[in-house]
Design a protein around this motif. Structure first.
Motif, PDB file in Angstrom:
ATOM      1  N   MET A   1      19.979  34.128  -1.596  1.00  0.00           N
ATOM      2  CA  MET A   1      20.944  34.659  -2.471  1.00  0.00           C
ATOM      3  C   MET A   1      22.189  35.321  -1.650  1.00  0.00           C
ATOM      4  SD  MET A   1      19.662  37.768  -5.194  1.00  0.00           S
ATOM      5  CE  MET A   1      19.751  39.062  -3.941  1.00  0.00           C
ATOM      6  N   VAL A  16      16.592  27.744  -5.695  1.00  0.00           N
ATOM      7  CA  VAL A  16      17.514  29.062  -6.170  1.00  0.00           C
ATOM      8  C   VAL A  16      18.400  29.197  -5.359  1.00  0.00           C
ATOM      9  CG1 VAL A  16      17.392  31.397  -6.805  1.00  0.00           C
ATOM     10  CG2 VAL A  16      15.666  29.768  -7.785  1.00  0.00           C
ATOM     11  N   LEU A  19      21.434  26.936  -4.721  1.00  0.00           N
ATOM     12  CA  LEU A  19      22.309  27.085  -5.745  1.00  0.00           C
ATOM     13  C   LEU A  19      23.182  28.285  -5.686  1.00  0.00           C
ATOM     14  CD1 LEU A  19      20.578  25.865  -8.751  1.00  0.00           C
ATOM     15  CD2 LEU A  19      22.260  24.531  -7.599  1.00  0.00           C
ATOM     16  N   SER A  23      27.086  28.305  -5.096  1.00  0.00           N
ATOM     17  CA  SER A  23      28.190  29.167  -5.990  1.00  0.00           C
ATOM     18  C   SER A  23      29.054  29.937  -4.985  1.00  0.00           C
ATOM     19  CB  SER A  23      27.207  29.951  -7.029  1.00  0.00           C
ATOM     20  OG  SER A  23      26.896  31.112  -6.353  1.00  0.00           O
ATOM     21  N   LEU A 141      22.177  20.508 -16.050  1.00  0.00           N
ATOM     22  CA  LEU A 141      21.942  22.107 -16.100  1.00  0.00           C
ATOM     23  C   LEU A 141      22.843  22.779 -16.932  1.00  0.00           C
ATOM     24  CD1 LEU A 141      21.516  23.250 -12.328  1.00  0.00           C
ATOM     25  CD2 LEU A 141      19.683  23.184 -13.844  1.00  0.00           C
ATOM     26  N   LEU A 142      24.317  22.306 -16.836  1.00  0.00           N
ATOM     27  CA  LEU A 142      25.266  22.962 -17.817  1.00  0.00           C
ATOM     28  C   LEU A 142      24.823  22.744 -19.370  1.00  0.00           C
ATOM     29  CD1 LEU A 142      28.222  21.783 -15.607  1.00  0.00           C
ATOM     30  CD2 LEU A 142      27.164  24.278 -16.140  1.00  0.00           C
ATOM     31  N   ARG A 144      22.106  22.808 -21.200  1.00  0.00           N
ATOM     32  CA  ARG A 144      21.245  23.914 -21.943  1.00  0.00           C
ATOM     33  C   ARG A 144      22.096  25.336 -21.746  1.00  0.00           C
ATOM     34  NH1 ARG A 144      19.914  27.855 -19.908  1.00  0.00           N
ATOM     35  NH2 ARG A 144      22.093  27.885 -19.125  1.00  0.00           N
TER      36      ARG A 144
ATOM     37  N   LEU B  25      28.116  29.603 -13.900  1.00  0.00           N
ATOM     38  CA  LEU B  25      26.910  29.792 -14.493  1.00  0.00           C
ATOM     39  C   LEU B  25      26.024  30.538 -13.503  1.00  0.00           C
ATOM     40  CD1 LEU B  25      24.938  29.174 -16.655  1.00  0.00           C
ATOM     41  CD2 LEU B  25      24.248  27.224 -15.301  1.00  0.00           C
ATOM     42  N   VAL B  26      25.907  30.103 -12.318  1.00  0.00           N
ATOM     43  CA  VAL B  26      24.954  31.034 -11.261  1.00  0.00           C
ATOM     44  C   VAL B  26      25.586  32.200 -11.137  1.00  0.00           C
ATOM     45  CG1 VAL B  26      24.201  30.703  -8.748  1.00  0.00           C
ATOM     46  CG2 VAL B  26      24.376  28.682 -10.201  1.00  0.00           C
ATOM     47  N   GLN B  27      26.935  32.432 -10.926  1.00  0.00           N
ATOM     48  CA  GLN B  27      27.464  33.922 -10.608  1.00  0.00           C
ATOM     49  C   GLN B  27      27.235  34.772 -11.793  1.00  0.00           C
ATOM     50  OE1 GLN B  27      29.582  34.977  -7.784  1.00  0.00           O
ATOM     51  NE2 GLN B  27      28.498  33.548  -6.736  1.00  0.00           N
ATOM     52  N   LEU B  30      23.830  35.718 -11.466  1.00  0.00           N
ATOM     53  CA  LEU B  30      23.570  37.045 -10.586  1.00  0.00           C
ATOM     54  C   LEU B  30      24.332  38.124 -11.063  1.00  0.00           C
ATOM     55  CD1 LEU B  30      22.790  37.754  -7.669  1.00  0.00           C
ATOM     56  CD2 LEU B  30      24.856  36.502  -6.957  1.00  0.00           C
ATOM     57  N   ILE B  41      27.702  42.615  -7.579  1.00  0.00           N
ATOM     58  CA  ILE B  41      27.247  41.586  -6.560  1.00  0.00           C
ATOM     59  C   ILE B  41      27.619  41.848  -5.188  1.00  0.00           C
ATOM     60  CG2 ILE B  41      28.032  39.116  -5.977  1.00  0.00           C
ATOM     61  CD1 ILE B  41      28.091  38.437  -8.950  1.00  0.00           C
ATOM     62  N   THR B  44      24.849  43.964  -4.045  1.00  0.00           N
ATOM     63  CA  THR B  44      23.789  43.258  -3.720  1.00  0.00           C
ATOM     64  C   THR B  44      23.808  42.335  -2.408  1.00  0.00           C
ATOM     65  OG1 THR B  44      23.229  42.981  -6.266  1.00  0.00           O
ATOM     66  CG2 THR B  44      22.070  41.423  -4.815  1.00  0.00           C
ATOM     67  N   GLY B 108      16.766  46.203  -4.036  1.00  0.00           N
ATOM     68  CA  GLY B 108      17.335  44.641  -3.554  1.00  0.00           C
ATOM     69  C   GLY B 108      16.201  43.532  -3.988  1.00  0.00           C
ATOM     70  N   VAL B 111      16.007  43.097  -7.720  1.00  0.00           N
ATOM     71  CA  VAL B 111      17.206  42.332  -8.168  1.00  0.00           C
ATOM     72  C   VAL B 111      16.920  40.863  -7.847  1.00  0.00           C
ATOM     73  CG1 VAL B 111      19.751  41.765  -8.069  1.00  0.00           C
ATOM     74  CG2 VAL B 111      18.836  44.046  -8.145  1.00  0.00           C
ATOM     75  N   ALA B 112      16.545  40.475  -6.562  1.00  0.00           N
ATOM     76  CA  ALA B 112      16.316  39.232  -6.082  1.00  0.00           C
ATOM     77  C   ALA B 112      15.140  38.392  -7.028  1.00  0.00           C
ATOM     78  CB  ALA B 112      15.742  39.153  -4.636  1.00  0.00           C
ATOM     79  N   PHE B 115      16.956  37.679 -10.492  1.00  0.00           N
ATOM     80  CA  PHE B 115      17.895  36.749 -10.246  1.00  0.00           C
ATOM     81  C   PHE B 115      17.071  35.281 -10.364  1.00  0.00           C
ATOM     82  CE2 PHE B 115      20.124  33.700  -7.293  1.00  0.00           C
ATOM     83  CZ  PHE B 115      20.947  33.338  -8.146  1.00  0.00           C
ATOM     84  N   GLU B 116      15.951  35.406  -9.687  1.00  0.00           N
ATOM     85  CA  GLU B 116      14.761  34.340  -9.436  1.00  0.00           C
ATOM     86  C   GLU B 116      14.266  33.762 -10.997  1.00  0.00           C
ATOM     87  OE1 GLU B 116      12.149  34.952  -6.364  1.00  0.00           O
ATOM     88  OE2 GLU B 116      13.898  35.119  -4.996  1.00  0.00           O
ATOM     89  N   MET B 119      17.313  32.290 -12.732  1.00  0.00           N
ATOM     90  CA  MET B 119      17.638  30.887 -12.402  1.00  0.00           C
ATOM     91  C   MET B 119      16.303  30.031 -12.677  1.00  0.00           C
ATOM     92  SD  MET B 119      20.534  30.803 -10.917  1.00  0.00           S
ATOM     93  CE  MET B 119      20.397  29.235 -10.096  1.00  0.00           C
ATOM     94  N   ILE B 122      17.248  28.584 -16.113  1.00  0.00           N
ATOM     95  CA  ILE B 122      18.525  27.603 -15.937  1.00  0.00           C
ATOM     96  C   ILE B 122      17.847  26.439 -15.566  1.00  0.00           C
ATOM     97  CG2 ILE B 122      20.394  27.124 -14.639  1.00  0.00           C
ATOM     98  CD1 ILE B 122      21.204  30.122 -14.977  1.00  0.00           C
TER      99      ILE B 122
END
Lengths: 145, 145
Positions: A1, A16, A19, A23, A141-142, A144, B25-27, B30, B41, B44, B108, B111-112, B115-116, B119, B122
DNA sequence: TATTGTTATACTCTATAACTATA
DNA sequence: TATAGTTATAGAGTATAACAATA
């Protein structure tokens, strides 16, 4: 992360984590490309959206996922620099249409070019086959999202 | 470069465009994971770095790529929320060491986890083989960066 | 009444410049 | 002199709430 938070195996990142780090790498390249022209990422996204659209302030909020008051400030700053312009809407006298100026279009193209150069450097270690595979997977990935 | 700016072929994105969109997408994932806990962010990332380090303010600036005055503000706000603490350095009386509190560590982790989960959603449309291939390619990009 | 956009206000994040304390 | 950190200040970016104009 977070980039180098791995005390365990640096070469055995999870998907994860990979990625997430990727990013940050891409956003960093984008930030570098924009900073050279005194543009922020959000201002660059604004120019990108206006490249082939003339949305209202309201629609702009939808594209960027921002509150209308944030759009007011964003467009204010871009307009002050001569990159975009506001025009009255013909059909709804409450609405305002936003369009890009020649200067804004030119600046957007320059930033896009510089970004592509940075990304070319980043992906230069991949073979053509790997690049194609990566593009295919990223697009899947994009799709969906 | 900007999400749906493509008037040409939506399913024939270049690698650069695909990676740029993927980074957004990833940001975004997050940002959603952090916003739920009233964290940005950057806050984090701060917690992530402090997970297994006790750097000085100066070193923190190196990790995050920020000016020392920005670090002062960042740590101020985190400290005010009880997430990190400042302690005097033993060897250099000018220096300040920053460490994470139990509350910060716990937050932390939460949040992790979130986020997982985002993801995982996704990447859920990929097969295990595709996930492995994507991780391999992403790591190859990160290696040289 | 509802919607579009702006304004007022507040907070986070960032940087530059000037400063203090220590090295 | 040089370095570590803080403070003062300024500006971008974001949101919420209140408002005016129009629908």
């Amino acid at each position: 992360m977070t980039p180098p938070t791995d005390g365990a195996q640096a070469n055995d990142l999870s998907l994860v984590d990979a990625l997430a780090q990727l990013s940050f790498l891409v956003q960093g390249a984008l930030a570098e490309a924009t900073a050279g022209h005194d543009l922020s990422i959000i201002q660059t996204r604004l120019l990108g959206i206006l490249r082939d659209r003339e949305p209202t302030m309201n629609e702009l909020g939808g594209y960027l996922g921002l509150d209308k008051s944030s759009i007011t400030g964003l467009v204010d700053r871009a307009e002050r620099r001569g990159l975009v312009r506001r025009t009255a809407s013909a059909r709804d006298r409450r609405a305002v249409q936003v369009s890009i100026t020649d200067a804004g279009r030119h600046l957007g193209e320059q930033v896009a070019l510089k970004f592509e150069q940075r990304m070319a450097a980043i992906t230069s270690r991949l073979t053509n086959a790997e690049r194609a595979r990566l593009a295919t997977l990223a697009i899947r990935l994009l799709d969906r999202a």
